[in-house]
Design a protein around this motif. Sequence first.
Motif, PDB file in Angstrom:
ATOM      1  N   TYR A 350       6.415   2.641  -6.754  1.00  0.00           N
ATOM      2  CA  TYR A 350       6.481   1.186  -6.904  1.00  0.00           C
ATOM      3  C   TYR A 350       7.916   0.698  -6.806  1.00  0.00           C
ATOM      4  O   TYR A 350       8.824   1.244  -7.438  1.00  0.00           O
ATOM      5  N   ASN A 355       8.888  -6.012  -4.944  1.00  0.00           N
ATOM      6  CA  ASN A 355       7.530  -6.490  -5.197  1.00  0.00           C
ATOM      7  C   ASN A 355       7.404  -7.314  -6.478  1.00  0.00           C
ATOM      8  O   ASN A 355       6.494  -8.130  -6.598  1.00  0.00           O
ATOM      9  N   SER A 368       2.761  -7.940  -0.824  1.00  0.00           N
ATOM     10  CA  SER A 368       3.685  -6.802  -0.832  1.00  0.00           C
ATOM     11  C   SER A 368       4.952  -7.178  -0.073  1.00  0.00           C
ATOM     12  O   SER A 368       4.936  -7.287   1.161  1.00  0.00           O
ATOM     13  N   ARG A 414       0.028   4.657  -2.361  1.00  0.00           N
ATOM     14  CA  ARG A 414      -0.080   3.201  -2.355  1.00  0.00           C
ATOM     15  C   ARG A 414       0.345   2.670  -0.981  1.00  0.00           C
ATOM     16  O   ARG A 414       1.540   2.651  -0.667  1.00  0.00           O
ATOM     17  N   GLU A 416       1.511   0.098   1.073  1.00  0.00           N
ATOM     18  CA  GLU A 416       2.050  -1.259   0.981  1.00  0.00           C
ATOM     19  C   GLU A 416       1.701  -2.109   2.205  1.00  0.00           C
ATOM     20  O   GLU A 416       1.480  -3.311   2.102  1.00  0.00           O
TER      21      GLU A 416
END
Length: 495
Positions: A350, A355, A368, A414, A416
């Motif tokens: 992250y 973000n 994002s 993840r 993005e």
Amino acid sequence: MPTTTDAPKVFISYSWNPPQHKERVIELAKRLSNDGVHVILDVWDLAPGQDKHSFMEQTVTNPDIKKVLLICNKSYKDKADGRQGGVGTESLIMSKEVYAKADQTKFIPLVFEADEQGEPCVPTFIHSRIFFDLRETEEYEDNYEQLIRNIFDKPIHARPPLGMRPSYLEVETPSTLPTAHRVAAIKRAFLDERRNAPLLVKQYYNAFLEALKGFEPQPEEFTADNFIELTLNKIEQSKPLRDDFVLFLDTYLDTAPEFDQEALQDFLAELVLYLNAKAIQGFNQDRINSLQFDYLRFFVYELFLYFIAILLKREKFQILAGILNDSFVVIQEQERADARVEDFRVFSSYNATLNKHQNEKFKMNRVSVVGDNINKRASNRYTFDELKQADIILHHLSELEGFIPLASSRRLWRPETAAYNTYTLPIFAKMVSLRYFDKIKVLFNVQTKEELVNLIRTIESDHHVQLWHRSDYYMNREIPLLSRAIDLDKIATLK
């Protein structure tokens, strides 16, 4: 066969002396005619009663005449230099043309005779011109062919078509980077089959890591007021290094007879250690000291997407599977006896600066900001769609039970870039081909179509996976389930 209207026209200027020389000239004119050349020759084209000087002048200066062939023997040289007779008149006319248009190639000397010293008998006004040697020697046929090619503009050594400028010119790699100019050296080494080529690759990896460390900020640089701007600046400053690595990997795959998987995995292991030490260990998204390396989080995430996109596009599935199955041992600095094992998901973490903080401070309301930047920064070599496909495929592979060493932790990749709608995944769509499936199945760690279908159905029945795909993180932009991205009934049905 060309007609007299479309055949190239040439005028032959020559001396009638000696008589046997004139016969040789006529024989040459006949052969040229048989080879599709429209020859203008006085014995054929100068009619009785016609003014020969006017005929010569009109012929020599006529723009329709492509070439003027000057048949050079001793008699022709002497008359041209002494301005005697018809040859002398022609040479006066031609010398004006030659000197007025120094760059033109209309006038071509054909040497039929040499002097006592063996020097070609060529008139002074064209002495510096390149000539064709048509003396009766063993090279006659080769030289005649060159003459014909010259008349028809079909040289043996034709200029090659203009290609694209070298791709490495597109990479704006500052000369101060440790990687500068290394890619060109690696390419030459592999093409020349030099023994030190693999060593140059390892040296590139080391130089790349040193270059990346060169972007490290000073702690005092970052403040609560400027950390977003400084992060964005670092991201932009590191772009040439990213592009240089993309060029390196493309070049390596193009030129190396074998790919050194172990060297690549060692490089990635070092990258993971650096990433962990600077950007992951003890991370707190609300502390400035933690955020100062968010540029590094972004860099390695984007770089890994390019890395995967390159291998997918080139169908290097064996290399890719080796990387995705690899484990990276990370030791906490404060607890050196306590090792942690990571896999490729460590490259996706992250990014709070982009973000969260940038998004909130500027009221961007973006799904994002990381994905936005990857889209905006997409290189000329690989499109954003290719990067997005790589991103989503990494997410799906991180779901597969038994494929990823740490799959039970459910820390999925993840993606993005999935903030942008995704309708199809071309690589998965191609799995309808049996040949393609046999190549790509190594990514799923299966041997048969049935194994893959059962694996996907088992994964998608998992409650945690279902929750992820219904998550509001992407504002209802669902990442397509594998069973939707891949038509399970059609896998490997086309031979």
